[in-house]
Design an enzyme around this catalytic site. Structure first.
Site, PDB file in Angstrom:
ATOM      1  CB  SER A 165      -0.954  -0.054   1.195  1.00 51.73           C
ATOM      2  OG  SER A 165      -2.010   0.860   1.052  1.00 51.73           O
ATOM      3  CG  HIS A 215      -5.357  -3.011   0.500  1.00 47.42           C
ATOM      4  ND1 HIS A 215      -5.027  -2.316  -0.644  1.00 47.42           N
ATOM      5  CD2 HIS A 215      -4.639  -2.436   1.503  1.00 47.42           C
ATOM      6  CE1 HIS A 215      -4.159  -1.367  -0.349  1.00 47.42           C
ATOM      7  NE2 HIS A 215      -3.900  -1.423   0.945  1.00 47.42           N
ATOM      8  CG  ASP A 272      -6.020  -3.010  -3.741  1.00 48.09           C
ATOM      9  OD1 ASP A 272      -6.605  -2.218  -2.988  1.00 48.09           O
ATOM     10  OD2 ASP A 272      -4.925  -3.526  -3.469  1.00 48.09           O
TER      11      ASP A 272
END
Length: 499
Positions: free
Chosen positions: A219, A468, A438
């Protein structure tokens, strides 16, 4: 969680939680001349497990790296960077350290790595697994802005104004939040940006004794990895970027993409739900519920109410993983029947609130790092003009995401860039993995990151999945390809696809 470190005028060093390290200066630190004092990790104090961790015990050790608070003045004040590690199980074939950043920005590596360590057992055979709380996060002088009671009110308040009076109230809350950050953490706010975190990682590399930085970024951790590669291309070893941030997007573009990403994930959830259950909510039901909650919250237990803002955060949190989808189904149904407990618990998780009512530094650190990085500051009038575009991107999340652009309004520190530079000519190949479903870092970001890293550096790989990230999804194809790269140096074929 550990109580946030207090900055005092009589100490030239900023601490890292309760590590016990003596104050130091940066002399010799910038050159990597220090030696880490690894010890049994201290147990978390109230609230720290809101980041997902538990007292690590076992093979886990903790230490504090001393880094210059301001790299422009390396002999001045220092900041403690809290670190954690578990040594490689096959020392005879050890490659080095594999440094993890799990995103946020504001996520604690100290709590997250032990919590998910089982996913990395194969990697641990040849790497010491290492993570850290970046400067301004958790045990590394985590940013604090408001009291826990004040944060309860802040996150519950209306975040999608429909009148000028509501707009002014929202702006006022954001500005009071920023003032609280300046009051409580003002000394570190100018120094918590991604560039300094990348410099800390290179210092970490040196102190750990590694010639190259081997890295696993998730991320926001992909943005941090990209900035590191730009600053230190010759020091990049084997690096994986998973759940990839688009480095070419400004805050408006990022928020629009995220609104679309969550809308896509919501649609995927609903399509899957109707195949297995008969109580699946429709998009209209969810929108109607959120609209009702704006004026009429429902009880969430322990004297708290589920408001529209908390419910929206809870729904978004449930879309980070397929494992949460059943909670979303049950939570929406319960909230429609006047019971907000499930969605409130999910919203609390998003905001870093533990069951004990204590907040981690997660969201405060996220704000501080974001506002130290990005120079853009948006007014309520500017955002109001963008709301229709956000509504088109997502009927459920659009307005919420649009008004979140106020987060740096009144911030006491100027931002560094419009967008980060991640060009990394001369770097070793960096594996970039995008997930088509995602919600938080839309799939297109992986392609953009690979492009921005530059020819021969960014190697793009696709996972056709949900949730995610890719590596922790359990997909055997992804895991095999990533393990072969990190453990053996085998770079996957360009544009490899896993389903």
């Amino acid at each position: 969680m550990l109580l946030l470190a207090t900055v005092t005028s009589c100490d030239s060093s900023i601490g890292a939680g309760d590590s016990g390290d003596a104050p130091g200066t940066a002399a010799g630190t910038a050159a990597g001349g220090q030696k880490l004092d690894w010890k049994t990790c201290p147990a978390p104090s109230a609230g720290e497990d809101s980041d997902g961790g538990r007292p690590p015990g076992g093979d886990w050790e903790c230490a504090t790296l001393r880094a210059p608070l301001d790299y422009a003045h390396p002999d001045g004040d220092t900041i403690g960077i809290a670190m954690i590690r578990a040594k490689a199980t096959d020392q005879a074939h050890r490659i080095g350290s594999l440094i993890f950043n799990f995103g946020g920005p504001g996520g604690s590596g100290i709590t997250t790595l032990p919590a998910f360590a089982d996913d990395y057992r194969t990697l641990r055979t040849r790497y010491d697994l290492v993570s850290f709380d970046p400067r301004g996060v958790g045990r590394s002088s985590g940013v604090t802005c408001l009291s826990d009671r004040e944060l309860d009110a802040y996150y519950a308040a209306d975040a999608t104004p429909t009148t000028k009076e509501e707009e002014r109230a929202l702006v006022g809350r954001v500005e009071r939040y920023a003032a609280g950050c300046a009051k409580n953490s003002g000394k570190i706010l100018p120094h918590v940006g991604t560039t300094n975190a990348a410099r800390d990682m290179d210092l970490m590399r040196q102190v750990l004794g590694d010639a190259k930085l081997h890295y696993f970024g998730v991320s926001y951790g992909t943005e941090l990895g990209g900035v590191y590669a730009h600053l230190f291309p010759k020091n990049v070893g084997r690096a994986l970027l998973d759940a990839v941030v688009d480095p070419s997007s400004d805050p408006v573009q990022s928020a629009l993409a995220q609104a679309s990403g969550f809308q896509l994930a919501l649609g995927n959830y609903m399509a899957a739900c109707v195949k297995t259950a008969d109580n699946c909510p429709t998009e209209q039901q969810i929108s109607d519920l959120l609209n009702r909650l704006q004026k009429n919250p429902v009880p969430g237990g322990a004297g708290r109410d589920l408001t529209q803002s908390l419910a929206t955060s809870g729904i978004a949190q449930s879309l980070y993983s397929r494992d949460f989808w059943d909670y979303l189904t049950e939570g929406v149904e319960d909230a429609e029947n006047g019971d907000g407990k499930i969605l409130l618990a999910l919203g609390d998780s998003m905001n870093g609130r533990g069951q004990d009512g204590r907040y981690s530094s997660l969201q405060a650190s996220l704000n501080a790092i974001t506002c130290a990085d990005f120079a853009q500051r948006y007014t309520a009038a500017e955002i109001e003009g963008k709301v229709p575009e956000f509504r088109r991107a997502s009927s459920v999340f659009g307005e919420f995401m649009a008004w979140s652009l106020l987060q740096c309004t009144g911030w006491p520190v100027k931002g560094e860039w419009q967008t980060p530079d991640v060009s990394a000519k001369g770097s070793a190949p960096v594996l970039v993995v995008g997930n088509t479903g995602d919600p938080a870092t839309p799939y297109e970001g992986a392609h953009k990151m690979a492009q921005e890293l530059g020819p021969g550096v960014g190697v793009e790989m696709t996972y056709r999945g949900e949730g995610h990230g890719a590596y922790d999804s359990g997909n055997a194809c992804v895991k095999s390809a990533v393990d072969a790269y990190l453990l053996e140096g085998t770079v996957p074929d360009a544009h490899k696809i896993c389903s």
